[in-house]
Enzyme design. Structure first.
Site, mmCIF file in Angstrom:
data_model
loop_
_atom_site.group_PDB
_atom_site.id
_atom_site.type_symbol
_atom_site.label_atom_id
_atom_site.label_comp_id
_atom_site.label_asym_id
_atom_site.label_seq_id
_atom_site.Cartn_x
_atom_site.Cartn_y
_atom_site.Cartn_z
ATOM 1 N N SER A 17 0.940 -1.175 0.007
ATOM 2 C CA SER A 17 -0.086 -0.188 -0.098
ATOM 3 C C SER A 17 0.900 1.052 -0.133
ATOM 4 O O SER A 17 1.679 1.468 0.874
ATOM 5 C CB SER A 17 -0.876 0.099 1.313
ATOM 6 N N HIS A 30 -1.333 -1.259 -4.317
ATOM 7 C CA HIS A 30 -2.454 -0.867 -3.865
ATOM 8 C C HIS A 30 -2.366 0.787 -3.572
ATOM 9 O O HIS A 30 -1.592 1.256 -3.159
ATOM 10 C CB HIS A 30 -2.463 -1.762 -2.283
ATOM 11 N N ASP A 67 -4.572 3.891 -2.053
ATOM 12 C CA ASP A 67 -5.517 4.163 -1.165
ATOM 13 C C ASP A 67 -5.913 5.602 -1.582
ATOM 14 O O ASP A 67 -5.228 6.550 -0.968
ATOM 15 C CB ASP A 67 -5.212 3.993 0.329
ATOM 16 N N HIS A 121 -8.331 1.530 -4.355
ATOM 17 C CA HIS A 121 -9.146 1.217 -3.276
ATOM 18 C C HIS A 121 -9.775 2.613 -3.006
ATOM 19 O O HIS A 121 -9.086 3.448 -2.145
ATOM 20 C CB HIS A 121 -8.387 0.609 -1.949
ATOM 21 N N MET A 176 -11.702 -5.617 4.853
ATOM 22 C CA MET A 176 -10.817 -4.618 5.684
ATOM 23 C C MET A 176 -10.757 -5.477 7.071
ATOM 24 O O MET A 176 -11.641 -5.994 7.693
ATOM 25 C CB MET A 176 -11.556 -3.429 5.891
ATOM 26 N N PHE A 220 -6.520 4.858 8.025
ATOM 27 C CA PHE A 220 -5.062 5.019 8.267
ATOM 28 C C PHE A 220 -4.223 3.736 8.285
ATOM 29 O O PHE A 220 -5.102 2.720 8.394
ATOM 30 C CB PHE A 220 -5.152 5.664 9.907
ATOM 31 N N GLY A 221 -3.111 3.829 8.047
ATOM 32 C CA GLY A 221 -2.215 2.808 8.025
ATOM 33 C C GLY A 221 -1.612 2.560 9.195
ATOM 34 O O GLY A 221 -1.834 3.371 10.314
ATOM 35 N N GLY A 222 -0.883 1.416 9.314
ATOM 36 C CA GLY A 222 -0.564 1.340 10.710
ATOM 37 C C GLY A 222 -1.208 0.870 11.827
ATOM 38 O O GLY A 222 -0.898 0.738 13.148
ATOM 39 N N ASP A 234 -7.173 -6.513 3.861
ATOM 40 C CA ASP A 234 -6.344 -5.164 3.838
ATOM 41 C C ASP A 234 -6.439 -4.575 5.246
ATOM 42 O O ASP A 234 -7.519 -4.311 5.786
ATOM 43 C CB ASP A 234 -7.309 -4.025 2.950
HETATM 44 C C1 DX5 Z 1 -6.442 1.461 5.247
HETATM 45 C C2 DX5 Z 1 -5.924 1.351 4.166
HETATM 46 C C3 DX5 Z 1 -4.880 0.313 3.914
HETATM 47 C C4 DX5 Z 1 -3.625 0.468 4.846
HETATM 48 C C5 DX5 Z 1 -2.832 -0.576 4.906
HETATM 49 O O1 DX5 Z 1 -7.608 2.406 5.329
HETATM 50 O O2 DX5 Z 1 -6.878 1.084 3.193
HETATM 51 O O3 DX5 Z 1 -4.737 -0.070 2.785
HETATM 52 O O4 DX5 Z 1 -2.998 1.636 4.177
HETATM 53 O O5 DX5 Z 1 -2.001 -0.191 5.865
HETATM 54 P P1 DX5 Z 1 -1.215 -1.229 6.830
HETATM 55 O O6 DX5 Z 1 -0.665 -2.599 6.209
HETATM 56 O O7 DX5 Z 1 -0.104 -0.473 7.447
HETATM 57 O O8 DX5 Z 1 -2.471 -1.528 7.726
HETATM 58 ZN ZN ZN Z 2 -6.530 -0.108 1.264
#
Ligand code: DX5
Ligand code: ZN
Length: 240
Positions: A10, A35, A37, A73, A144, A150-152, A182
């Site tokens: 991502s 990917h 986002d 996405h 999901m 958010f990531g992380g 994801d």
């Molecule tokens: C969250 C995003 C994901 C996210 C994944 O809303 O759709 O794609 O960036 O990041 P990680 O792998 O760090 O959870």
């Molecule tokens: Zn995503």
């Protein structure tokens, strides 16, 4: 289980000031998909990147002469107006959330009218019945394993049985519909995610945070393959 395995880094966790280089680097490191986002500060409480950035990275999405698909996405509401723009910007797959569309069937048809693969995204609390009358039209179901935005974030364990339930539904269609997961996927939990039935794994922080992309992607792949041989085995390789 002998299912294919696709790793989709991502870009949310990439260095946005160097996106083209980052795309090239994760592809060289073994990424199967990119990917992408898209967040609108409306459907989700964050704001990221749009079709112009997708178009800008598209030339970098190749391994030699072979295109590497851009897996868009969309976390935007309403969603339909952006679909033609992403199709023209080089998206290979466009996924959307059912809550973001007034007419889910129409949105799927709109995506497919551009020759783009269509995906439907289920949040952790979205019930499976949204797949009831559309699964056969989909190329991808995306589950999901965090709440989007958010990531992380940490992987939500209650999604594991949901993955297995969707895998069964896909098998019942007899069609080759990808099952993507994801959010919070890493080298420690990918074994269980793949054993549950996922074949396409998004990984943001697990790929980008350590800086060694080949090592991170290899750790994901090795652990996932180890699972296929011994589903109960815990992670063997650590991410960097
Ligand atoms: C969250 C995003 C994901 C996210 C994944 O809303 O759709 O794609 O960036 O990041 P990680 O792998 O760090 O959870
Ligand atoms: Zn995503």
């Amino acid at each position: 289980m002998n299912q294919p395995l696709r790793i989709a880094p991502s870009l949310l966790s990439a260095d946005f000031a160097r996106l083209g280089e980052e795309v090239s680097a994760v592809i060289a490191a073994g990424a199967d998909l990119i990917h992408f986002d898209v967040m609108d500060n409306h459907y989700v409480p964050n704001l990221t990147i749009g079709p112009m950035v997708c178009q800008a990275i598209a030339p970098y999405c190749r391994r030699g002469d072979t295109p590497v698909p851009i897996d868009v996405h969309l976390m935007v509401k309403p969603v339909d107006a952006l679909i033609p723009l992403f199709a023209q910007a080089g998206a290979s797959i466009i996924s959307f959330h059912p809550e973001a569309s007034e007419h889910i069937d129409r949105t799927i048809q709109l995506i497919r009218s551009f020759g783009v693969k269509a995906g439907l995204v289920l949040n952790p609390a979205t019930p499976l019945h949204v797949l009831d009358h559309v699964l056969e039209q989909l190329d991808l179901a995306l589950l999901m394993s965090v709440n989007p935005g958010f990531g992380g974030q940490s992987f939500i364990e209650s999604v594991l049985p949901k993955i297995t339930a969707v895998r069964r539904r896909i098998q019942a269609t007899g069609r080759d519909i990808w099952l993507e997961v994801d959010g919070g996927v890493n080298a420690k939990n990918i074994a269980r995610v793949v054993a549950a039935g996922a074949d396409t794994l998004v990984a943001g922080s697990a790929v980008f945070s350590g800086g060694d992309y080949p090592k991170a992607i290899a750790a994901l792949r090795i652990n996932a393959q180890a699972t296929a041989r011994a589903p109960a085995t815990e992670a063997l390789a650590e991410s960097p």
